[in-house]
Design a protein around this motif. Structure first.
Motif, PDB file in Angstrom:
ATOM      1  N   THR A  21      -9.928  -1.098  -6.998  1.00  0.00           N
ATOM      2  CA  THR A  21     -10.100  -3.060  -6.240  1.00  0.00           C
ATOM      3  C   THR A  21      -9.350  -3.587  -6.997  1.00  0.00           C
ATOM      4  O   THR A  21      -9.468  -3.467  -8.312  1.00  0.00           O
ATOM      5  CB  THR A  21     -11.109  -3.253  -6.439  1.00  0.00           C
ATOM      6  OG1 THR A  21     -12.337  -2.233  -5.863  1.00  0.00           O
ATOM      7  CG2 THR A  21     -11.453  -4.857  -5.757  1.00  0.00           C
ATOM      8  N   THR A  22      -8.588  -4.558  -6.148  1.00  0.00           N
ATOM      9  CA  THR A  22      -7.657  -5.700  -6.542  1.00  0.00           C
ATOM     10  C   THR A  22      -7.529  -7.122  -5.902  1.00  0.00           C
ATOM     11  O   THR A  22      -8.211  -7.060  -5.116  1.00  0.00           O
ATOM     12  CB  THR A  22      -6.223  -5.525  -6.274  1.00  0.00           C
ATOM     13  OG1 THR A  22      -5.300  -4.301  -6.696  1.00  0.00           O
ATOM     14  CG2 THR A  22      -5.697  -6.541  -6.657  1.00  0.00           C
ATOM     15  N   LEU A  23      -8.439  -8.201  -7.104  1.00  0.00           N
ATOM     16  CA  LEU A  23      -8.883  -9.523  -6.676  1.00  0.00           C
ATOM     17  C   LEU A  23      -7.728 -10.734  -6.543  1.00  0.00           C
ATOM     18  O   LEU A  23      -7.137 -10.839  -7.871  1.00  0.00           O
ATOM     19  CB  LEU A  23      -9.911 -10.223  -6.841  1.00  0.00           C
ATOM     20  CG  LEU A  23     -10.481 -10.656  -6.699  1.00  0.00           C
ATOM     21  CD1 LEU A  23     -10.955 -11.345  -5.076  1.00  0.00           C
ATOM     22  CD2 LEU A  23     -12.146 -11.361  -7.390  1.00  0.00           C
ATOM     23  N   SER A  24      -7.250 -11.459  -5.881  1.00  0.00           N
ATOM     24  CA  SER A  24      -6.195 -12.196  -5.871  1.00  0.00           C
ATOM     25  C   SER A  24      -6.352 -13.664  -4.835  1.00  0.00           C
ATOM     26  O   SER A  24      -7.238 -12.898  -3.959  1.00  0.00           O
ATOM     27  CB  SER A  24      -5.010 -11.502  -5.584  1.00  0.00           C
ATOM     28  OG  SER A  24      -4.909 -11.337  -4.159  1.00  0.00           O
ATOM     29  N   SER A  25      -5.745 -14.352  -5.246  1.00  0.00           N
ATOM     30  CA  SER A  25      -6.082 -15.510  -3.831  1.00  0.00           C
ATOM     31  C   SER A  25      -5.293 -15.519  -2.189  1.00  0.00           C
ATOM     32  O   SER A  25      -5.383 -15.871  -2.437  1.00  0.00           O
ATOM     33  CB  SER A  25      -5.030 -16.812  -4.233  1.00  0.00           C
ATOM     34  OG  SER A  25      -3.857 -16.647  -5.056  1.00  0.00           O
ATOM     35  N   SER A  26      -3.997 -14.229  -2.754  1.00  0.00           N
ATOM     36  CA  SER A  26      -3.523 -14.045  -1.256  1.00  0.00           C
ATOM     37  C   SER A  26      -3.113 -12.599  -1.313  1.00  0.00           C
ATOM     38  O   SER A  26      -2.888 -11.675  -2.741  1.00  0.00           O
ATOM     39  CB  SER A  26      -2.270 -14.633  -1.264  1.00  0.00           C
ATOM     40  OG  SER A  26      -1.227 -14.500  -2.149  1.00  0.00           O
ATOM     41  N   LEU A  27      -2.341 -12.148  -0.181  1.00  0.00           N
ATOM     42  CA  LEU A  27      -1.820 -10.582  -0.138  1.00  0.00           C
ATOM     43  C   LEU A  27      -0.371 -10.589  -0.619  1.00  0.00           C
ATOM     44  O   LEU A  27       0.123 -11.413  -0.723  1.00  0.00           O
ATOM     45  CB  LEU A  27      -2.591  -9.994   1.133  1.00  0.00           C
ATOM     46  CG  LEU A  27      -4.282  -9.827   1.772  1.00  0.00           C
ATOM     47  CD1 LEU A  27      -4.182  -9.133   3.509  1.00  0.00           C
ATOM     48  CD2 LEU A  27      -4.654  -8.752   0.803  1.00  0.00           C
ATOM     49  N   PRO A  28      -0.637  -9.000  -1.038  1.00  0.00           N
ATOM     50  CA  PRO A  28       0.909  -9.225  -1.143  1.00  0.00           C
ATOM     51  C   PRO A  28       1.713  -9.075  -0.536  1.00  0.00           C
ATOM     52  O   PRO A  28       1.375  -8.921   0.636  1.00  0.00           O
ATOM     53  CB  PRO A  28       0.771  -7.731  -2.234  1.00  0.00           C
ATOM     54  CG  PRO A  28      -0.761  -7.322  -2.569  1.00  0.00           C
ATOM     55  CD  PRO A  28      -1.551  -8.003  -1.876  1.00  0.00           C
ATOM     56  N   ARG A  29       2.753  -9.220   0.088  1.00  0.00           N
ATOM     57  CA  ARG A  29       4.111  -9.289   0.373  1.00  0.00           C
ATOM     58  C   ARG A  29       4.698  -7.678   1.192  1.00  0.00           C
ATOM     59  O   ARG A  29       5.146  -7.832   2.104  1.00  0.00           O
ATOM     60  CB  ARG A  29       4.758 -10.304   1.108  1.00  0.00           C
ATOM     61  CG  ARG A  29       4.630 -12.146   0.649  1.00  0.00           C
ATOM     62  CD  ARG A  29       5.985 -12.274   0.340  1.00  0.00           C
ATOM     63  NE  ARG A  29       5.711 -14.181   0.569  1.00  0.00           N
ATOM     64  CZ  ARG A  29       5.830 -15.363   0.110  1.00  0.00           C
ATOM     65  NH1 ARG A  29       7.745 -14.899  -0.079  1.00  0.00           N
ATOM     66  NH2 ARG A  29       5.757 -16.660   0.312  1.00  0.00           N
ATOM     67  N   ASP A  30       4.720  -6.911   0.273  1.00  0.00           N
ATOM     68  CA  ASP A  30       5.167  -5.788   0.111  1.00  0.00           C
ATOM     69  C   ASP A  30       4.314  -4.671   0.589  1.00  0.00           C
ATOM     70  O   ASP A  30       4.198  -4.097  -0.181  1.00  0.00           O
ATOM     71  CB  ASP A  30       6.123  -5.416  -0.978  1.00  0.00           C
ATOM     72  CG  ASP A  30       5.443  -5.794  -2.421  1.00  0.00           C
ATOM     73  OD1 ASP A  30       4.049  -6.056  -1.802  1.00  0.00           O
ATOM     74  OD2 ASP A  30       5.597  -4.792  -3.766  1.00  0.00           O
ATOM     75  N   LEU A  31       3.255  -5.056   1.455  1.00  0.00           N
ATOM     76  CA  LEU A  31       2.311  -4.099   1.737  1.00  0.00           C
ATOM     77  C   LEU A  31       2.923  -2.544   2.432  1.00  0.00           C
ATOM     78  O   LEU A  31       3.542  -2.984   3.388  1.00  0.00           O
ATOM     79  CB  LEU A  31       1.798  -4.597   1.698  1.00  0.00           C
ATOM     80  CG  LEU A  31       0.471  -5.622   1.839  1.00  0.00           C
ATOM     81  CD1 LEU A  31      -0.607  -6.422   2.321  1.00  0.00           C
ATOM     82  CD2 LEU A  31      -0.299  -4.689   0.867  1.00  0.00           C
ATOM     83  N   PRO A  32       3.001  -1.617   2.379  1.00  0.00           N
ATOM     84  CA  PRO A  32       3.655  -0.649   2.993  1.00  0.00           C
ATOM     85  C   PRO A  32       3.121  -0.659   3.889  1.00  0.00           C
ATOM     86  O   PRO A  32       2.180  -0.935   4.880  1.00  0.00           O
ATOM     87  CB  PRO A  32       2.666   0.985   2.139  1.00  0.00           C
ATOM     88  CG  PRO A  32       2.074   0.394   0.565  1.00  0.00           C
ATOM     89  CD  PRO A  32       1.160  -1.418   1.308  1.00  0.00           C
ATOM     90  N   PRO A  33       3.600   0.164   5.438  1.00  0.00           N
ATOM     91  CA  PRO A  33       3.245   0.126   6.430  1.00  0.00           C
ATOM     92  C   PRO A  33       1.948   1.075   6.729  1.00  0.00           C
ATOM     93  O   PRO A  33       1.688   0.609   8.119  1.00  0.00           O
ATOM     94  CB  PRO A  33       4.649   0.721   7.278  1.00  0.00           C
ATOM     95  CG  PRO A  33       5.211   1.510   5.884  1.00  0.00           C
ATOM     96  CD  PRO A  33       4.716   1.082   5.060  1.00  0.00           C
ATOM     97  N   ASP A  34       1.558   1.432   6.063  1.00  0.00           N
ATOM     98  CA  ASP A  34       0.293   1.904   6.906  1.00  0.00           C
ATOM     99  C   ASP A  34      -0.857   1.284   6.373  1.00  0.00           C
ATOM    100  O   ASP A  34      -2.258   1.508   6.784  1.00  0.00           O
ATOM    101  CB  ASP A  34      -0.028   3.249   6.056  1.00  0.00           C
ATOM    102  CG  ASP A  34       0.128   3.638   5.178  1.00  0.00           C
ATOM    103  OD1 ASP A  34       0.442   2.389   3.921  1.00  0.00           O
ATOM    104  OD2 ASP A  34       0.041   4.271   4.776  1.00  0.00           O
ATOM    105  N   THR A  35      -0.868   0.177   6.062  1.00  0.00           N
ATOM    106  CA  THR A  35      -1.783  -0.485   5.257  1.00  0.00           C
ATOM    107  C   THR A  35      -2.872  -1.242   6.749  1.00  0.00           C
ATOM    108  O   THR A  35      -2.500  -1.241   7.565  1.00  0.00           O
ATOM    109  CB  THR A  35      -1.412  -2.119   4.446  1.00  0.00           C
ATOM    110  OG1 THR A  35      -0.467  -1.503   3.431  1.00  0.00           O
ATOM    111  CG2 THR A  35      -2.427  -2.532   4.310  1.00  0.00           C
ATOM    112  N   LEU A  36      -4.662  -1.476   6.276  1.00  0.00           N
ATOM    113  CA  LEU A  36      -5.016  -2.120   7.119  1.00  0.00           C
ATOM    114  C   LEU A  36      -5.815  -3.390   6.960  1.00  0.00           C
ATOM    115  O   LEU A  36      -5.876  -3.212   5.426  1.00  0.00           O
ATOM    116  CB  LEU A  36      -6.419  -0.667   7.075  1.00  0.00           C
ATOM    117  CG  LEU A  36      -5.832   0.788   7.498  1.00  0.00           C
ATOM    118  CD1 LEU A  36      -7.301   1.326   7.652  1.00  0.00           C
ATOM    119  CD2 LEU A  36      -4.981   0.824   8.940  1.00  0.00           C
TER     120      LEU A  36
END
Length: 1050
Positions: free
Chosen positions: A976-991
Motif C-alpha cells: 500500500t502506498t499513501l500519497s496526496s496524488s496518483l503517480p503520472r506514470d501508472l502502467p496501462p493495466d491500472t484500475l
C-alpha cells in the motif's frame, strides 16, 4: 488551525494519541460525528471474495515444508453436536456448572439491587407444552440477564392448583355424585401433584433457574391463609358482597363463571327469531298524536335466544331514536320497529312495508304489551341505553334473569328477576308444564319457537352465525341465569386501577389498550363457584334466615386453621371448631347449632390474583400491624427459603419489577392481580407488564391434537420415535423462543427448529474459531494493554463495547429477538466478514509471542468472553461449555458466577473510529474494483487530498509505502502506498477508482467531504511459500517477515 494542529500532531505513528485526542476534543465540543459519504458504506466492508486471500488451514504449501511453523487453530470444542452426544453434553453442563444451585447461590450473595419477576402460576392440569416453554424460557432469559449484571433475582415458581379442569380430569368418568367433597379434593390434589411434578421436571430440563424445592402452590395452607386475609380486607371495605343477579352459568360444569373463564366461538349457530308482542295499552302520547287506529299494532322484536322469551319482563326502546308503524302489504298487519331498520326488514320479510306513522322513542313511554306465550301477562315498554340499531328491530326483548343489560333495566324499574332455569340448564316447573325439564339450549328452544308459532307471534325464524361464550374448560356453550353468588364490586375499583396502570410500563405498549378495555367491561366479578376443589369461601349461613355470618373474627380464625391444617379442614372439622365459642362471642352471634358452613369455593382467578400477597408481601401480624421483629426481617410464608424471608427491596415497595405472561392474561391474571392489589394496597402489584403471544403451528394455526399439529417440547429436546424427528436439545428450544417475535403469535415446527439448530451451529463455528486461536494464550499474564495494540484491534474493542451496550439495552427491554439480531450482525459483519479476514495472517504467521499476535489474541479473548456472556441468558448450556474451554479461568468457576459483559472506557479510543471507518470506505472501493480476485496479488496506491482524512489514514502507515503496515493489513493488499496524488506514470493495466468520505463535525466547526482516488496494479512480488502473501523477492524465497519469524524459532 484545527487541521494544522492535527497535521502537526500526527506526523508519526508514535504521536497518534495526541492527534486523535485533538480530533475527539473538537468533536466533543461541537457534537462531532464523522461518517463516510453516501457513495460508500461506512459499515464493516464486504468479505473477501472466493478468489481472495484466505490464509486458513489450507495456506500451508502442499510440500508441507513450513506446516509446523504456522500457528493454526487448535481446540477440542466441537463445531457440531447432535443426537445423544448433544443431550449428554447438556446434562453434563447442568451438573458440572451446578445449574440447580445457581439460584440459591445468587440469593445469598451481596447485591445492591434486587430484581423481582413474579411467576404467574401455570395451571397444574396436564403435561408441559410449548406454551409453557415459551413463557418459562422468556422469564428465565430475563432472570439470567439480571443475575449476570449483578442483581439479586427474586423468582419463586408457582402453580395454580385448584379449579374445575383439574377436578374433571382427576375424576374422569367417575363423576361426583357418589363422592364426598373430601374424596373429590383428594383425587384432585393427587392429579395436580402429578402434573406439577411433570411440569417441574421439564422446566428444569429447559434450564430454568430457580430453587425448585421452594415453590409456591395455591393449595398450600399458608397460601390459602394469605388469600383469606385479602378476602377479609376487601369484604371489610364493602368490596365483596353477596347478591342475586345474572351470571355466566355453565350447565356442563354446573357452576358460575367469570368473564376470564369464557372463550368465544365465532362460528356458533343460534336459532334467531322475529316475534311480535301485541299492544295491550297504546302509549298515551302516541294515542293523542295520531288519527290512525293502532289498536291492532304489535311490537316486533328479534332475539338469538328464543328460550328466554318465557322470562320476558319488558320490551326496551331507545328514547332518542325514530320509530315507525309499518303496514305489511301481504297481511295488513301493523308492526312497530325502528325507522332505520325498515329497509332491511322489508328485504328480510319479502314484502313491502308501508309507513303509517313515525314517532320518537320517547313517545312510546307508558305503552304496555301482551306476553305472547303467557296468557294474561303484560309487559311494559321501557327506555334503555343498551338498545342498538346494528341488528334486529330497534326494540329489545328484555329478560332480566338472563341478560346483564336486562338486569340493569330491571334494577332501575323494579322488575322481577325470577329464574326459570336450573343448574343443569333445564327449565324449572316455573316455566310451565310444556317446558318443564327441557334443555334451554336444545329442545327447550324448539318448544318455545313452536309455542310462538302456535299463537301467531312468530314472524320469522333463521339460523344466525355469531360469536357466543363457551366454558373454557368443557368447551360447551354457557347461558346467563341469576343465582345467589359472591361478587367483587370492580366498578368502584376501576378509576384507581386505571390511575395506577398509567404508571406501569407495558410491553408492547399496544397491549395497554386491551387491558384497559377489558377493565372497563368488568363492572362486577363473580368469585363464587359451586364446586369442591378450591378454597372455601369462609362464610356460615343461619339455618333459618340464610343470613351470612362473615367478619374479621370468623375469617381470621378460619385463616389460622387453613395455615395449620390446610383448607380440607373446612370439611373435616366439626362446626364447633370452625366456629368456637370465643369467635361467636366476638361476633355477637347465637349458638353454633344455628349455623351451617357454606359450600361454595373461590374463583381460581381470585386464587392466583392474590399471589402478590402470598409471595411478594411480608408476612404481617394477624392484626394487620407492623411486621414482627423490629430489628430483623419479617418472617415469610413457611414454604419459602430463609433467603426469601426478608423484604424484597429496601424501600418496602413490594411490587414486582415484572409480570410476564401471555396475552390471554390481559383479562385474567394481570387484571385479577391489579384489582385485588388496588383494593388492598391502593397500588399495582407490578412495575411493568410484558405480554407475549401464543405458540401456533408453522402455518399459523392453533395447535390441536385432533388436527395433529401439536409440538411436544420433550420431543423437541430428546427427539421422537421417528428418525425424521431429531433431538434438538434444550438450547435450540430456547433459541426458538428468543429469536421469535414473541409480541405476536409465535410459530413453531420442523422448519423453524431446523433453522434454530443451523443458527446455533453457525455460532458454534465462530466460537470454535475464537477458541482455536486462543490455544496457549493466558489473558492473565499475556494480555496486551489496549494502548499498545494494533489500531484495528483497538477498533474492535470499540465495536465490542458498542455491541455490549446494545445487547444490554435489548435484554433490559425483554427483547431477546433484538439480542439475536445484534449477535448475528456482529458475527457476520464485524467478525467473519471484517476482522477475522484481516487478522488470520497475523494470527497464523507472525511469531507466537509477537506484540501483533498477542494484541490480536487479547482482543479475540475479549470477543469470546463478550459473545459468551451475551448469549448466556438465551443459551446457558452453550455459554457454560465455551467458558469451560476458554483460557484464563480457575477450575470450578462458572460463567454465571462471574458477571456480565466486561468493557472499559479505555476501549473507546478517541479518533480511532474515524480512522478505521475511513480506511474501510477506501477498502470497499478497492475490493469493488477487483471483484472475485485475490486482493493480495495487487499493489494499491491511495491518493487523498491534504486534509483531515489524509491525516487520519496516514496514522495507519508511517512510511509512504509498505507491505506490512496496519493500513496494508486492513486493505489486504500486497503493498500500500499513501500519497496526496496518483503517480503520472501508472502502467496501462491500472484500475483507477474514486470516492469520498464525509467528515462532519456537527456544529459547523468542521464539515469536510474528502475525496480520494485509488490505483490498483498487479504486484510484481512473488508469493511467499509460508504465508502465501505476495511479498517475497522470488517464488523460492520467504518474505522478510517469515524469514524473521523462522530465524527466531531456530
Amino acid at each position: 488551525m484545527l487541521l494544522c494542529r492535527i497535521s502537526a500532531a500526527s506526523r508519526s505513528l508514535a504521536r497518534w494519541g495526541s492527534a486523535a485526542a485533538a480530533v475527539r476534543s473538537s468533536a466533543r465540543r461541537s457534537g462531532a460525528v464523522l461518517h463516510p459519504a453516501l457513495s460508500f458504506s461506512c459499515s464493516r466492508p464486504r468479505s473477501v471474495g472466493s478468489g481472495e486471500h484466505k490464509p486458513a488451514e489450507g495456506t500451508v504449501p502442499a510440500e508441507g515444508q513450513y506446516r509446523d511453523s504456522v500457528l493454526l487453530p487448535r481446540t477440542d470444542f466441537p463445531m457440531k453436536l447432535t443426537g445423544q452426544k448433544l443431550l449428554d453434553r447438556e446434562l453434563y453442563i447442568q451438573q458440572e456448572c451446578a445449574f440447580t444451585e445457581l439460584y440459591s447461590w445468587q440469593r445469598e450473595r451481596k447485591a445492591k439491587k434486587e430484581f423481582c419477576l413474579h411467576d404467574g402460576p401455570p395451571y397444574a392440569n396436564g403435561d408441559p407444552h410449548v406454551g409453557h416453554a415459551l413463557n418459562k424460557i422468556l422469564k428465565d432469559i430475563r432472570n439470567r440477564f439480571e443475575m449476570l449484571r449483578g442483581r439479586q433475582v427474586h423468582y419463586v415458581p408457582g402453580w395454580d392448583c385448584h379449579g374445575l379442569p383439574i377436578e374433571l380430569k382427576a375424576l374422569g368418568e367417575l363423576g361426583t355424585s357418589d363422592l364426598s367433597p373430601l374424596q373429590v379434593r383428594q383425587k384432585a390434589r393427587e392429579f395436580a401433584e402429578g402434573a406439577i411434578a411433570r411440569q417441574r421436571a421439564a422446566f428444569q430440563r429447559w434450564g430454568v433457574m430457580a430453587d425448585w424445592d421452594k415453590c409456591y402452590y395455591t393449595f398450600d395452607g399458608s397460601y390459602e391463609a394469605a388469600q383469606l386475609k385479602v378476602f377479609q380486607d376487601m369484604h371489610s371495605k364493602g368490596l365483596i358482597y353477596q347478591d342475586y343477579k345474572p351470571v355466566f352459568w355453565s350447565p356442563s360444569s354446573r357452576t358460575a363463571l367469570a368473564e376470564a373463564e369464557l372463550e368465544y366461538n365465532p362460528q356458533h349457530v343460534s336459532k334467531a327469531i322475529y316475534a311480535t308482542f301485541a299492544i295491550a295499552t297504546l302509549p298515551p302520547k302516541l294515542a293523542q298524536e295520531t288519527s290512525v287506529d293502532l289498536g291492532s299494532m304489535s311490537v316486533l322484536v328479534w332475539t338469538t335466544q328464543p328460550w328466554t322469551i318465557p322470562a320476558n319482563q319488558a320490551v326496551c326502546y331507545m328514547p332518542n331514536a325514530q320509530y315507525s308503524v309499518l303496514k305489511r302489504a301481504d297481511s295488513s298487519e301493523l308492526m312497530l320497529v325502528a325507522t332505520e331498520r325498515t329497509a332491511s326488514l322489508a328485504a328480510l320479510l319479502g314484502t313491502e312495508l308501508e309507513t303509517v306513522g313515525t314517532f320518537t322513542g320517547s313517545q312510546l313511554e307508558g305503552g304496555v304489551c301482551k306476553h305472547p306465550t303467557i296468557p294474561d301477562k303484560e309487559v311494559p315498554l321501557l327506555p334503555a341505553n343498551h338498545v342498538t340499531m346494528a341488528k334486529g328491530t330497534g326494540l329489545v326483548h328484555t329478560a332480566p334473569a338472563h341478560g346483564m343489560d336486562d338486569y340493569s333495566v330491571a334494577s332501575q324499574f323494579k322488575l322481577s328477576v325470577e329464574c326459570i332455569v336450573d343448574e343443569d340448564g333445564k327449565f324449572t316447573e316455573l316455566a310451565g308444564p310444556d317446558l318443564h325439564n327441557l334443555s334451554v339450549m336444545g329442545e327447550g328452544t324448539d318448544k318455545v319457537i313452536s309455542m310462538l308459532k302456535a299463537c301467531g307471534a312468530l314472524v320469522k325464524e333463521e339460523p344466525c352465525v355469531h360469536s357466543y361464550p363457551y366454558d373454557w374448560r368443557t368447551k360447551q356453550p354457557v347461558i346467563i341465569r341469576p343465582s345467589k353468588q359472591w361478587f367483587i364490586n370492580t366498578a368502584s375499583l376501576q378509576a384507581k386501577a386505571k390511575e395506577v396502570l398509567q404508571k406501569v410500563r407495558v410491553v408492547p405498549e399496544s397491549a395497554r389498550g386491551s387491558l384497559q378495555a377489558m377493565l372497563d367491561r368488568r363492572t362486577y366479578w363473580c368469585i363464587s363457584r359451586q364446586r369442591s376443589w378450591g378454597v372455601p369461601i369462609p362464610v356460615f349461613y343461619h339455618k333459618d334466615t340464610a343470613e351470612p355470618l362473615i367478619n374479621k373474627h370468623t375469617v381470621s380464625h378460619i385463616g389460622t386453621l387453613f395455615k395449620e391444617k390446610g383448607s380440607d379442614c373446612w370439611w373435616e372439622l366439626p362446626m364447633d371448631e370452625l366456629l368456637p365459642p370465643d369467635v361467636l362471642k366476638k361476633c355477637g352471634a347465637g349458638p353454633v347449632s344455628d349455623y351451617v358452613r357454606g359450600e361454595d369455593v373461590l374463583d381460581i382467578w381470585f386464587d392466583s390474583g392474590v399471589s402478590w400477597a402470598a409471595v411478594l408481601e411480608e408476612d404481617m401480624s394477624e392484626d394487620g400491624g407492623e411486621p414482627e421483629g423490629a430489628d430483623s426481617p419479617p418472617p415469610r410464608f413457611s414454604w419459602l427459603p430463609a433467603s426469601l424471608r426478608k423484604p424484597l427491596v429496601t424501600d418496602s415497595d413490594s411490587r414486582a419489577d415484572v409480570y410476564l405472561e401471555g396475552k390471554d392474561q390481559l383479562g385474567g391474571w394481570f387484571q385479577s392481580s391489579l384489582l385485588t392489589s388496588v383494593a388492598v394496597r391502593n397500588k399495582a402489584p407490578y412495575k411493568s407488564l410484558v405480554v407475549h403471544g401464543f405458540a401456533v403451528s408453522e402455518t399459523g394455526e392453533k395447535m390441536s391434537k385432533s388436527v395433529g399439529n401439536v409440538v411436544d417440547p420433550d420431543t423437541i429436546i430428546n427427539g421422537g420415535k421417528d428418525p425424521s424427528t431429531p433431538a434438538y436439545g434444550a438450547d435450540a428450544l430456547r433459541w426458538w423462543v428468543a429469536e421469535s417475535n414473541v409480541f405476536s403469535e409465535v410459530q413453531i415446527g420442523p422448519n423453524v427448529l431446523n433453522s434454530a439448530r443451523e443458527s446455533i451451529n453457525k455460532l458454534r463455528n465462530t466460537l470454535k474459531f475464537l477458541l482455536g486461536n486462543l490455544g496457549g494464550f493466558d489473558p492473565r499474564t499475556q494480555a496486551v494493554d489496549p494502548k499498545e495494540m494494533h489500531y484495528v484491534d483497538q477498533y474492535m474493542l470499540h465495536v465490542l463495547r458498542e455491541y455490549g451496550m446494545k445487547v444490554t439495552d435489548a435484554y433490559s427491554e425483554s427483547d431477546a429477538g433484538r439480542v439475536i439480531r445484534l449477535l448475528q450482525a456482529f458475527i457476520s459483519r464485524d467478525l467473519s466478514s471484517f476482522y477475522f479476514s484481516i487478522i488470520k495472517d497475523r494470527l497464523y504467521c507472525d511469531a507466537e509471542d509477537s506484540l501483533g499476535r498477542r494484541s490480536c489474541q487479547t482482543v479475540l479473548e475479549e470477543i469470546l468472553d463478550g459473545v459468551a456472556r451475551s448469549i448466556a441468558p438465551i443459551l446457558p448450556h452453550l455459554a457454560e461449555d465455551v467458558y469451560l474451554h476458554a483460557p484464563g479461568h480457575d477450575k470450578g468457576e462458572t460463567l454465571f458466577q462471574s458477571g456480565w459483559i466486561k468493557s472499559s472506557s479505555v476501549w473507546r479510543r478517541p479518533g480511532l473510529e474515524e480512522a478505521v471507518e475511513g480506511a474501510c470506505a477506501i477498502r470497499d472501493s478497492f475490493l469493488s474494483s477487483i471483484p472475485g480476485k485475490n486482493a493480495t496479488q495487487y499493489d494499491l496506491t491511495i491518493a487523498i487530498d491534504p486534509g483531515l482524512l489524509f491525516e487520519l489514514i496516514e496514522s495507519l502507515q508511517e512510511k509512504p509505502s509498505s507491505t506490512s503496515s496496519q493500513l496494508t493489513e486492513l486493505m489486504m493488499a500486497a503493498r500500500t502506498t499513501l500519497s496526496s496524488s496518483l503517480p503520472r506514470d501508472l502502467p496501462p493495466d491500472t484500475l483507477i477508482s474514486k470516492g469520498s468520505f464525509l467528515i462532519n463535525l456537527e456544529g459547523g466547526v468542521i464539515h469536510e467531504d474528502s475525496a480520494y482516488s485509488i490505483a490498483v496494479v498487479p504486484t510484481s512480488a512473488a508469493r511467499c511459500p509460508r504465508c502465501r502473501r505476495y511479498t517475497a523477492e522470488s517464488a523460492d524465497c520467504l518474505c522478510p517477515r517469515c524469514q524473521t519469524v523462522l530465524s527466531g524459532t531456530q
